[in-house]
Design a protein around this motif. Sequence first.
Motif, short mmCIF file in Angstrom:
data_model
loop_
_atom_site.label_atom_id
_atom_site.label_comp_id
_atom_site.label_asym_id
_atom_site.label_seq_id
_atom_site.Cartn_x
_atom_site.Cartn_y
_atom_site.Cartn_z
N ILE A 95 0.84 -1.20 0.00
CA ILE A 95 0.00 0.00 0.00
C ILE A 95 0.88 1.25 0.00
O ILE A 95 0.57 2.24 -0.67
N ASN A 96 1.98 1.20 0.73
CA ASN A 96 2.87 2.36 0.82
C ASN A 96 3.52 2.70 -0.52
O ASN A 96 4.01 3.81 -0.70
N ASP A 97 3.56 1.74 -1.44
CA ASP A 97 4.19 1.97 -2.75
C ASP A 97 3.22 2.53 -3.78
O ASP A 97 3.65 3.01 -4.83
N ALA A 98 1.91 2.46 -3.50
CA ALA A 98 0.91 2.81 -4.50
C ALA A 98 1.07 4.22 -5.07
O ALA A 98 1.02 4.40 -6.30
N PRO A 99 1.27 5.27 -4.24
CA PRO A 99 1.42 6.61 -4.83
C PRO A 99 2.62 6.73 -5.76
O PRO A 99 2.54 7.38 -6.81
N ALA A 100 3.74 6.10 -5.38
CA ALA A 100 4.94 6.15 -6.23
C ALA A 100 4.74 5.35 -7.51
O ALA A 100 5.22 5.74 -8.58
#
Length: 226
Positions: A116-121
């Motif tokens: 989830i933490n990678d989604a914006p990148a």
Amino acid sequence: MKRVGVDPAPLEAAADAQRKTGAGTIFVVIDRRLAGALAVADPVRANVREALAALRADGLRVIMLTGDNATTANAVAAAVGGLDDVRAGLKPHDKARIVGELKAAGAKVAMAGDGINDAPALAAANVGLAMGTGTDVAIQSAGITLTKGDISAIVRARTLSTATMHNIRQNLFFSFLFNGIGVPVAAGVLYPVAGILLSPMVAGAAMAVSSLTVVLNALRLNRVKL
């Protein structure tokens, strides 16, 4: 821990020792008293070092972006090798910001991630590569999903993409060649000079040969060694 009034200092040395092995540490508090620390680690896959070496051999700059502690991140970086930079302690918006900065500097950015933490990148990158073993939100944010959580699949995807683009250019060349010669002749450009005309049957056969050439050339992609 400090925000809830607990001093983690008694376990910092033990936690740091775990971080140096590549593990993340989680402090545990019971009744507002420090009770212990948990060490959590993902094993480094056997083929990661080879995959990173292949990417760098192709001229790519490889950067690790992680929310883990810097000590943990540096330990993992040392284990896998082949990294040009390591950025640790990042929140999701930090990763997206760094991707944006790299793009603003003129880089074409491919971001690989599974959480989830990678989604914006993943969404911000030129090409987002989600691991199929990751979260749904990462997969939805990415442009490409690798069916296995295997970084060597990135190398194979790049190889196939490069071969495909070469094939497309070759097919365009063949198409322009056939049409560049055939259409003027069919229009009668040579008739005033040499009395040459192209019959409809020959023109139809030439178009069929043109299509066949393109199809056969495209089928050569099956022979690409990934």
